[in-house]
Design an enzyme around this catalytic site. Sequence first.
Site, PDB file in Angstrom:
ATOM      1  CD  GLU A 179       2.186 -46.047 -15.543  1.00 53.72           C
ATOM      2  OE1 GLU A 179       1.138 -45.503 -15.204  1.00 53.72           O
ATOM      3  OE2 GLU A 179       2.253 -46.899 -16.449  1.00 53.72           O
TER       4      GLU A 179
ATOM      5  N   GLY B 260      -7.330  -8.240   5.228  1.00 52.83           N
ATOM      6  CA  GLY B 260      -8.126  -8.376   6.450  1.00 52.83           C
ATOM      7  C   GLY B 260      -7.377  -8.960   7.620  1.00 52.83           C
TER       8      GLY B 260
ATOM      9  N   GLY C  59       3.677 -40.648 -16.361  1.00 48.60           N
ATOM     10  CA  GLY C  59       2.305 -40.900 -15.917  1.00 48.60           C
ATOM     11  C   GLY C  59       2.214 -40.398 -14.495  1.00 48.60           C
ATOM     12  CB  THR C  60       2.289 -36.984 -13.125  1.00 45.21           C
ATOM     13  OG1 THR C  60       1.336 -36.485 -14.045  1.00 45.21           O
ATOM     14  CG2 THR C  60       3.690 -36.656 -13.587  1.00 45.21           C
ATOM     15  CG  ASN C  61      -3.120 -39.203 -13.189  1.00 45.95           C
ATOM     16  OD1 ASN C  61      -2.742 -38.043 -13.079  1.00 45.95           O
ATOM     17  ND2 ASN C  61      -4.122 -39.556 -13.968  1.00 45.95           N
TER      18      ASN C  61
ATOM     19  CB  CYS D 157       0.299 -38.861 -20.971  1.00 48.72           C
ATOM     20  SG  CYS D 157       0.836 -40.368 -20.159  1.00 48.72           S
TER      21      CYS D 157
ATOM     22  CB  SER E  71       4.802 -40.661 -21.834  1.00 49.94           C
ATOM     23  OG  SER E  71       3.682 -39.866 -21.527  1.00 49.94           O
TER      24      SER E  71
ATOM     25  NE  ARG F 196      -9.183  -2.508  -5.758  1.00 52.28           N
ATOM     26  CZ  ARG F 196      -9.760  -2.764  -4.592  1.00 52.28           C
ATOM     27  NH1 ARG F 196      -9.079  -3.312  -3.609  1.00 52.28           N
ATOM     28  NH2 ARG F 196     -11.024  -2.452  -4.404  1.00 52.28           N
TER      29      ARG F 196
ATOM     30  CE1 TYR G  51       3.601 -36.046 -24.880  1.00 49.68           C
ATOM     31  CE2 TYR G  51       5.761 -36.325 -25.892  1.00 49.68           C
ATOM     32  CZ  TYR G  51       4.632 -36.862 -25.300  1.00 49.68           C
ATOM     33  OH  TYR G  51       4.517 -38.207 -25.118  1.00 49.68           O
TER      34      TYR G  51
ATOM     35  NE  ARG H 101      -6.182   3.491   4.926  1.00 51.94           N
ATOM     36  CZ  ARG H 101      -7.485   3.564   4.625  1.00 51.94           C
ATOM     37  NH1 ARG H 101      -8.214   2.469   4.536  1.00 51.94           N
ATOM     38  NH2 ARG H 101      -8.042   4.734   4.397  1.00 51.94           N
TER      39      ARG H 101
ATOM     40  CG  HIS I 177     -13.728 -44.194 -13.914  1.00 50.78           C
ATOM     41  ND1 HIS I 177     -15.023 -43.967 -14.293  1.00 50.78           N
ATOM     42  CD2 HIS I 177     -13.127 -44.821 -14.957  1.00 50.78           C
ATOM     43  CE1 HIS I 177     -15.215 -44.454 -15.510  1.00 50.78           C
ATOM     44  NE2 HIS I 177     -14.075 -44.983 -15.937  1.00 50.78           N
TER      45      HIS I 177
ATOM     46  CG  MET J  85      -1.719  -7.480   9.990  1.00 49.08           C
ATOM     47  SD  MET J  85      -0.056  -7.038   9.565  1.00 49.08           S
ATOM     48  CE  MET J  85      -0.232  -6.634   7.850  1.00 49.08           C
TER      49      MET J  85
ATOM     50  CE  LYS K 197      -3.561  -0.087   2.832  1.00 51.55           C
ATOM     51  NZ  LYS K 197      -4.764  -0.141   1.966  1.00 51.55           N
TER      52      LYS K 197
ATOM     53  NE  ARG L 116      -7.432 -42.692 -20.944  1.00 51.71           N
ATOM     54  CZ  ARG L 116      -7.308 -41.430 -20.502  1.00 51.71           C
ATOM     55  NH1 ARG L 116      -6.558 -41.161 -19.488  1.00 51.71           N
ATOM     56  NH2 ARG L 116      -7.980 -40.463 -21.076  1.00 51.71           N
TER      57      ARG L 116
ATOM     58  NE  ARG M 201      -2.330 -46.528 -20.517  1.00 47.61           N
ATOM     59  CZ  ARG M 201      -2.917 -45.907 -19.502  1.00 47.61           C
ATOM     60  NH1 ARG M 201      -2.203 -45.171 -18.667  1.00 47.61           N
ATOM     61  NH2 ARG M 201      -4.219 -45.980 -19.326  1.00 47.61           N
TER      62      ARG M 201
END
Lengths: 885, 885
Positions: B757, B105, B778-780, B843, B776, B352, B863, B96, B468, B107, B26, B574, B630
């Site tokens: 994965e 909010g 498979g981060t899940n 992926c 590739s 702002r 990618y 202030r 799913h 302080m 501020k 898939r 896959r």
Amino acid sequence: MKKWVYKFSSELTDGNKDLKALLGGKGANLAEMCSMKLSVPAGFTVTTEACLDYYKTNKEISPEIRSQVTEALQWVEKLTNKKFGDVENPLLFSVRSGARASMPGMMDTVLNLGLNDKTVIGMAKKTNNPRFAWDSYRRFIQMYSNVVLGINTSILESNMEDLKEARGVHEDTALTAKDLEELVGVYKSVILEDHGIVFPQDPVEQLWKAIAAVFGSWNNNRATKYREMNNIPHDWGTAVNIQSMVFGNMGDTCATGVCFTRDPSTGEKKFFGEFLVNAQGEDVVAGIRTPQPINNESKMESNKHHKTLEEVMPKAYADLVEDYKMLENHYKDMQDIEFTIENGKLYILQTRNAKRTVNASLKVAVDLVAEKMITTNEAIMRISPEDLNQLLHPRLDPKAKKNIIATGLPASPGAASGQMVFTSHAAEEWHKAGKKVVLVRAETSPEDIGGMVASTGILTARGGMTSHAAVVARGMGKPCVAGCTALVISERDKTLTVKGKTYKEGDFITFDGANGEVYEGIVPTIEATITADFATFMKWADAIRKLRVRTNADTPEDAKTAIEFGAEGIGLCRTEHMFFAPERILAVREMIFAENEMARKKALDKLLPFQREDFSGIFREMNGLPVNIRLLDPPLHEFLPHSEKDQTELGQVLGLSLKQIKERNDSLHEFNPMLGHRGCRLAITYPEIYIMQVRAIIEAAVESDKKGIKVFPEIMIPLTSELREYSVIQSECKAEIEKVFKEKNHTVKYKMGTMLELPRACIMAGEIARESEFFSFGTNDLTQTTFGLSRDDAGKFLPSYTARGIYPRDPFVSIDQPGVGFLMKHAVAEGKKTNAHIHVGICGEHGGEPHSVEFCHNIGLDYVSCSPFRVPIARLAAAQAVLRT
Amino acid sequence: MKKWVYKFSSELTDGNKDLKALLGGKGANLAEMCSMKLSVPAGFTVTTEACLDYYKTNKEISPEIRSQVTEALQWVEKLTNKKFGDVENPLLFSVRSGARASMPGMMDTVLNLGLNDKTVIGMAKKTNNPRFAWDSYRRFIQMYSNVVLGINTSILESNMEDLKEARGVHEDTALTAKDLEELVGVYKSVILEDHGIVFPQDPVEQLWKAIAAVFGSWNNNRATKYREMNNIPHDWGTAVNIQSMVFGNMGDTCATGVCFTRDPSTGEKKFFGEFLVNAQGEDVVAGIRTPQPINNESKMESNKHHKTLEEVMPKAYADLVEDYKMLENHYKDMQDIEFTIENGKLYILQTRNAKRTVNASLKVAVDLVAEKMITTNEAIMRISPEDLNQLLHPRLDPKAKKNIIATGLPASPGAASGQMVFTSHAAEEWHKAGKKVVLVRAETSPEDIGGMVASTGILTARGGMTSHAAVVARGMGKPCVAGCTALVISERDKTLTVKGKTYKEGDFITFDGANGEVYEGIVPTIEATITADFATFMKWADAIRKLRVRTNADTPEDAKTAIEFGAEGIGLCRTEHMFFAPERILAVREMIFAENEMARKKALDKLLPFQREDFSGIFREMNGLPVNIRLLDPPLHEFLPHSEKDQTELGQVLGLSLKQIKERNDSLHEFNPMLGHRGCRLAITYPEIYIMQVRAIIEAAVESDKKGIKVFPEIMIPLTSELREYSVIQSECKAEIEKVFKEKNHTVKYKMGTMLELPRACIMAGEIARESEFFSFGTNDLTQTTFGLSRDDAGKFLPSYTARGIYPRDPFVSIDQPGVGFLMKHAVAEGKKTNAHIHVGICGEHGGEPHSVEFCHNIGLDYVSCSPFRVPIARLAAAQAVLRT
């Protein structure tokens, strides 16, 4: 000029035992024996480099190599005073492969090389034994045709069968010299007619082709596969050993035998062996004639009336005694020696460290130290840690008759036999009635603990080396075969079906947890015996090892056993096993079904005194030693009531209908419980569970301390993956501990730390170590998550993986060093960076497996922890790890 | 001497916008506006360093700081021609807080500081508005008591309520000056009697205490927690802004208002705003009086007859126009400006960057580029990628009335409403009958695909962001709220119960997949619109990004949608989803139930033509672009028949009894299917499955190629964890591919590679890259295994983790960079070491999440691949990643 050929004889030797890479194992050992001036049949070794050259030059033996071989051959002729291909006094050779690493049976051998239609007659005359000469020639043709000419020799074997039939005899030995001469003729014409090959008569041609064939056998299918399986490089090549033949079967001044420098079944220091006059090596083993004892000490019931070698050939015997002493002294270990006596002259053919029982191993090692032949450190290396199992568990009588019906995983060592039962309830009832039972189940669950205690052994159809049955059985020191997939078990019908035969409750069964074999009926067993030598030996191991060895124990009884086996503390005390006792499980279930924190606390209050009592008992047993206690770990649904009876009972206590109980059960179902709401995640959602547990631990510790028992509690939080998660729980636990200290007006020292059992925990170890005082690797779960492999489900495919060599060892048995080990190394290194004093151990099943123990030593762990019966194994493995680095 | 105090006014300014660390956000902005010579009420900022000094010196304001504050205060007196504490012409201040990072909010603030029993009378006289003066004093006492004196002011509020009741009025505004004067007296006596505090009359004392109170508020509980949650360091401290008060409510020459430099709902370039005469800032928002338009352009239906600011205060309006242009030019973005006019003079209180709709954002960004105010790169950074969702999916009418009944996880964006159905079968039937349905399920399974296609949206009670339902819905671009645990769904009774109310099949329901809210009945929605600006904007993003963006698509339809959204290939096709179609599932089940390889091959032969057709369709749509396919991944039991009807049907085909089918189903049960017999493990035990699949792929590729379609198939092996495992499968697949090439006498180029994965795959990536042509991530699954966390089960506890800040973000939504990211970085680095040409992508669901996309860019991926509807988001995130580095 490069040296392609190394000569060996008692007169002159080019090589020695350190040239294994060049001469192969066999060649190096022959050279070594020759340099000791033992009378070894003279010969020479064509190097592994010559083998590589052979492949490089498009499978030609180069002129340079040929000329060195020829020169060496002439040297052997001179030494033996025989001539290769000579009609009067022919020199014969054996031609054998020999690689740097032992590859038993993978490559080829040719004996009696040098025989042909003329030399065979010379042999017959010279030995005055035409039958011997023709039989040798016949064998040579067969072997050479197979190995060198690449002919399938089954047709030659059937020619021989035909002849025996024609002669009306059953044994090969009943064929006469004439018969064999005729057979040689038949062989040669078959080889000519079927394959268009004139059997080579030129001994020199025979030799070159045999050498080429041995080189070629390096790349045969069997050998290639074997190398792949055993990680032996393909570019090592094999050497070829060409050695003059000696014969123990040329007449009554000839003999052949085997001897041991000490007794291989007890390890006692007595010279022991057998021999046969006028015989070949294989006759001693074949058992057609009863072998004679070499001396009085070797006499047994079966041969006590036979003459000894000492009596019939005193000179050769005296030479043998001199040689065996020299060999044992040289190799500094009990030897297994093969010898042949040709016309009264002793030849040593082979010596090697003798196979022996574990008890004998131990005695020999301890004796050799006493005899100042080896140091204690050398003695430590002489016993394979895994072999100690034989000393600690009963085993099957090796002489007993056995009918194997299936083979499963060797999940917990020891032999067990008894009557089959199919439920834990039955196990307990039958056991009470004084019967010996084996618990047979598709798989076990924590509810089966009582039945497992009541059984002499546990046999399951599913699950791997770290399944519930396997882990608990090892903890109890009970034999177990797990994942025996051939068994079809019907718990309802109380039957076991295998290979089309059905067994019912009460039928006898035996199995060996050391090799996974399952047998019909009762097979006699031999009890374990622990000797004074064992204690001496383990003291040496303890003096040298750096790793401390703790045990995984959940009860005072386990703790006591472990201390007897040398445990130096508890590395993992699982608190959940305490929850299953019948008087507690109801309170556990009340806690799980509680609708709110207050109801949960009320149920937990009922459990508190039980838990406190458990810990008091363990502290008492472990007086003066650290006790690492893991807070509640499994998913809550493991404790749920599964039978309608239990569900109804719980419903009555809680005022809920059976339907409501079932619905609640269902709502706790998880798709992947292994990755579910468990471990410290329970404490994030229900902090009061761990708070009750730390209160029980600290109250017990304070009370014990007041009684003068030295307590060192370590409180372990499972399944952490993040510093913030650990911090939240630690601060809640510490607040409760401070409360107890204030209430009791008494404090004790304690530590708080965490398991590392998730990849993320290992990755973040540097962070977590800022607050955690210790780490304990939970390598069971760490292996599961690193591989993404459920140990309970892996039984369907993991065997294919190890069989196909995809994983060299079952990663649940031995730490996967490149994968899981990478995370462990990372965690130790990062953890020590932020907390130099962090104490690091392992409490997974791997903590008692020798390769894994060595790995733990190498990456700088402070201790390993394993089930009580594996403590001695871990102690020895830890000592060997020190000596190996 | 250190500078502790920075002055600001349109005449002289010490600071600027770059001094945020010292002056707070501020303070720095006030300084910036002053240096632009805007008329900002004069004041000064006490630095964050002064705050730290305050804590260091045991909560004392040091004499040096005091003297600088006093000097600055006198400077403001001179500028304003008022005097602090003067009875005639009092100067008042606002005090202030203002930290480096915005902490809304958290302080405290005190307004009207400087009022006391005497100055209030001066104020009343000078403004000729005693009510205003007494009301200001009353407010000041309340605020000061709360913030500085630490008094719970609810009692003061009830004093005011009592007075209103006594006067028989309802509104605060109905109280007269006399009333308020009386109330001030009551306040002071309450403070004295209840707290023993004489309300401070000395303005200087008021000021020091207020400054100390703001410093103190940095460490109040709220602020400390907020910093912990948002990773703001505790040692930054807050600045204090002391600014002279101006009043828009001193009479009819005063006003207050808010304006936007462009239209915030469309982005059109028109000056737009509202104001009120004789009012305070909050009155504009409160809605008691209808605000007036500032100019004709701002007129709306509700205020079109009101006078504009331009008409009533033309001078101030002219100044405002000048100021807004200057501000927009200066900040190079659309501004939201607060202003006050005191006695005809315009003051700018705050400016702002204006909040706006995404469409407006886009238009403003594109327009600003056209106006040459910003570069295209700056424009790219102006849109939050996640916001593009609003452009691509329907959303709820913001003005519609809504009755929220529950909140779940915002699993797939977009608003959906329709009639509830509880089975996929019903969804399909009702859809055929022309009805709009919402599929409501406890959770979905692959068998529900048909029902999901038929629905406008999917609502589930269980499962997380990568359950799913969530994954499939995002893939389809359908709205989905998942894991809405408050819903009790009975699929049997076809009811949904929530908050004690039960809804039945056919009842209407609406939900918003962007925020997870579920509403009763129908809420009107607004359709998505894509503008020309969008295309322009995305072109700029595409020009700069380095990451390619592919899509996860299993069908030609999905592929087509994705191409429209700018996908540059398929990153994950898939194959298992293809198995669920009714005409195929039976053959799949035959394959699973096959007793031997031959029976399995027979069933697979039936599937081959279907699979080939699938791939042909996809190759056709993706002409010229790579398609990564896959091979079969899920555990086989996902395909098993669950209903008795299906089981009976399968039994008839196979000649098995229902009991046998059920037994076989049971035998395929796994404890942890996520870690079970799936992925390439299926190919190790049943090689013929992948062999059929590669045949189908390559046959389709060859046929397509012959038709002139450009094909670039990439064959991907899932769940690898070891080079040897990969090699075995790759060589089997390649052998089959060579066969197809020979049969067809035609070849195509293809690649083979693997998913990463599992933690072990990442660790061993250097090895695996020796043979794999691409990786590739498979981060899940990689997230599941790295954390040891089942995404399907995490719903019970993961919310506690994110709520308590243990994980800053849900790791299934945004890549866990320190943990999972560590493994990814390691894999990329090691993979490139052994294979410099390896192509690496992602992926997993994270491929479309902006933070994760940035991470992928930073670690050097080639990618990302995501569901079709997230392709534009990924494209923008990839461009921003370039600009951020």
